[in-house]
Write a protein that holds these residues in place. Structure first.
Motif, PDB file in Angstrom:
ATOM      1  N   PRO A 157       0.803  -1.227   0.000  1.00 25.07           N
ATOM      2  CA  PRO A 157       0.000   0.000   0.000  1.00 25.07           C
ATOM      3  C   PRO A 157       0.836   1.277   0.000  1.00 25.07           C
ATOM      4  CG  PRO A 157      -0.903  -1.593   1.550  1.00 25.07           C
ATOM      5  CD  PRO A 157       0.424  -2.125   1.119  1.00 25.07           C
ATOM      6  N   ALA A 158       1.929   1.278   0.737  1.00 25.36           N
ATOM      7  CA  ALA A 158       2.744   2.490   0.833  1.00 25.36           C
ATOM      8  C   ALA A 158       3.455   2.825  -0.465  1.00 25.36           C
ATOM      9  CB  ALA A 158       3.767   2.330   1.955  1.00 25.36           C
ATOM     10  N   ALA A 159       3.546   1.845  -1.374  1.00 28.68           N
ATOM     11  CA  ALA A 159       4.226   2.077  -2.653  1.00 28.68           C
ATOM     12  C   ALA A 159       3.282   2.630  -3.716  1.00 28.68           C
ATOM     13  CB  ALA A 159       4.861   0.775  -3.141  1.00 28.68           C
ATOM     14  N   ARG A 160       2.080   3.041  -3.308  1.00 30.62           N
ATOM     15  CA  ARG A 160       1.080   3.523  -4.257  1.00 30.62           C
ATOM     16  C   ARG A 160       1.597   4.619  -5.193  1.00 30.62           C
ATOM     17  NH1 ARG A 160      -2.545   3.720  -0.900  1.00 30.62           N
ATOM     18  NH2 ARG A 160      -3.462   1.688  -1.354  1.00 30.62           N
TER      19      ARG A 160
ATOM     20  N   ARG B 165      12.508   2.018  -5.035  1.00 33.54           N
ATOM     21  CA  ARG B 165      11.628   3.109  -4.614  1.00 33.54           C
ATOM     22  C   ARG B 165      10.448   2.574  -3.807  1.00 33.54           C
ATOM     23  NH1 ARG B 165      11.092   7.508  -2.191  1.00 33.54           N
ATOM     24  NH2 ARG B 165       9.398   8.886  -2.871  1.00 33.54           N
ATOM     25  N   ALA B 166       9.881   1.453  -4.241  1.00 35.95           N
ATOM     26  CA  ALA B 166       8.779   0.831  -3.494  1.00 35.95           C
ATOM     27  C   ALA B 166       9.242   0.441  -2.096  1.00 35.95           C
ATOM     28  CB  ALA B 166       8.264  -0.396  -4.247  1.00 35.95           C
ATOM     29  N   SER B 167      10.468  -0.058  -1.993  1.00 37.74           N
ATOM     30  CA  SER B 167      11.030  -0.432  -0.703  1.00 37.74           C
ATOM     31  C   SER B 167      11.183   0.791   0.194  1.00 37.74           C
ATOM     32  CB  SER B 167      12.398  -1.102  -0.901  1.00 37.74           C
ATOM     33  OG  SER B 167      13.069  -1.287   0.330  1.00 37.74           O
ATOM     34  N   GLU B 168      11.714   1.868  -0.346  1.00 39.60           N
ATOM     35  CA  GLU B 168      11.923   3.086   0.449  1.00 39.60           C
ATOM     36  C   GLU B 168      10.601   3.631   0.981  1.00 39.60           C
ATOM     37  OE1 GLU B 168      13.893   5.384  -2.493  1.00 39.60           O
ATOM     38  OE2 GLU B 168      15.909   4.694  -1.932  1.00 39.60           O
ATOM     39  N   LEU B 169       9.588   3.632   0.136  1.00 41.41           N
ATOM     40  CA  LEU B 169       8.283   4.138   0.557  1.00 41.41           C
ATOM     41  C   LEU B 169       7.681   3.260   1.648  1.00 41.41           C
ATOM     42  CD1 LEU B 169       6.853   4.996  -2.975  1.00 41.41           C
ATOM     43  CD2 LEU B 169       7.302   6.651  -1.146  1.00 41.41           C
ATOM     44  N   THR B 170       7.843   1.956   1.510  1.00 43.14           N
ATOM     45  CA  THR B 170       7.267   1.024   2.483  1.00 43.14           C
ATOM     46  C   THR B 170       8.006   1.087   3.820  1.00 43.14           C
ATOM     47  OG1 THR B 170       6.538  -0.462   0.716  1.00 43.14           O
ATOM     48  CG2 THR B 170       6.716  -1.400   2.920  1.00 43.14           C
ATOM     49  N   ARG B 171       9.311   1.113   3.774  1.00 47.48           N
ATOM     50  CA  ARG B 171      10.088   1.119   5.014  1.00 47.48           C
ATOM     51  C   ARG B 171       9.994   2.452   5.743  1.00 47.48           C
ATOM     52  NH1 ARG B 171      15.096   0.967   4.636  1.00 47.48           N
ATOM     53  NH2 ARG B 171      15.341   1.375   2.405  1.00 47.48           N
TER      54      ARG B 171
END
Length: 276
Positions: free
Chosen positions: A124-127, A169-175
């Protein structure tokens, strides 16, 4: 979080629909993982005429633990049934076998990327990067459906680098949503490290070497484990729920216990103690 990736059976190996490609196409070297040497393109001596493994139930005992941690992410059945239309490499022209063996590792990499992209789309955070991830997923699907000639000519490394930018980028947003310190341990040499009970929530362990590390009771919730080497890593009682970009081969290579908590999409290895 991982249900979307788990719900794609075509990204899981189906040996019944494959012509034993991993047992013929890939090389291995005599080591702790393999009992003997085998050249690429040479069928394993344990491969039966029906493309099944003759020692599947005792691979670890026979010195082939490396086989138990391998997963083609469904590339075997894609190459066997789609790319080559159900035509076996056995009994056909030598050129067909050679081309199948060349194409299989390429499709395997594409299918691994499909797994990661599908999982990233479930974060979800990687939206903010979901649209880009969907485009990358569609392009990777298109490439995987290429002809044998197109796949053989594909620069899969270049495509992988493009996709990895989005996955990072998806990882950075999620973490970023994980409370506390979120260390970046990308590529860190943690072989044999003593990390018992460590708080590794939200930590990036992308490509980290964790061979034989002690992660007993460690908290890995929300950690990025893409490409981390977990061979012989002790995950006894560790909590990996919510960890992402973790694959079945990584889990198979590690050691765990009945108290090890895994993401719901992954299967507890047979050599681990059963869950209570």
């Amino acid at each position: 979080m991982r249900e979307q990736a788990a719900g794609r059976p075509e990204l899981r190996g189906d040996c019944a629909r494959c012509f034993g490609l991993c047992c013929a196409a890939l090389p291995f070297t005599a080591s702790a993982d393999f009992a003997v040497d085998k050249a690429a393109g040479t069928p394993c001596g344990h491969l039966r005429p029906d493309h099944r493994c003759g020692i599947h139930d005792r691979l670890r005992q026979e010195g082939f633990s490396g086989c138990t941690v391998y997963d083609c992410f469904g590339a075997g059945q894609r190459v066997s049934q789609v790319t080559f239309g159900g035509r076996d490499w056995r009994g056909g022209p030598p050129e067909r076998a050679r081309r199948m063996f060349d194409v299989f590792p390429v499709v395997r990499q594409l299918h691994e990327l499909l797994w990661y992209l599908t999982e990233a789309l479930a974060l979800p955070a990687a939206r903010p990067v979901h649209d880009d991830l969907r485009r990358a997923l569609a392009e990777t699907e298109r490439l995987a459906l290429g002809s044998p000639e197109e796949l053989a000519a594909l620069d899969v490394g270049a495509h992988r680098r493009t996709v990895d930018v989005l996955l990072l980028r998806a990882s950075e947003l999620t973490r970023a949503g994980v409370r506390g310190r979120r260390k970046d341990r990308r590529g860190a040499d943690l072989m044999g490290a003593r990390l018992k009970g460590a708080d590794l929530r939200g930590v990036s362990l992308r490509g980290a070497l964790l061979i034989a590390a002690d992660l007993t009771g460690a908290d890995l919730r929300g950690a990025d484990l893409i490409g981390a080497d977990l061979r012989d890593t002790d995950l006894t009682d560790a909590d990996l729920t919510g960890a992402f970009f973790l694959t079945q081969p990584q889990v198979q290579a590690a050691r765990g216990s009945a108290g090890t908590r895994l993401p719901g999409s992954l299967t507890r290895p047979a050599h681990w103690a059963p869950a209570v």
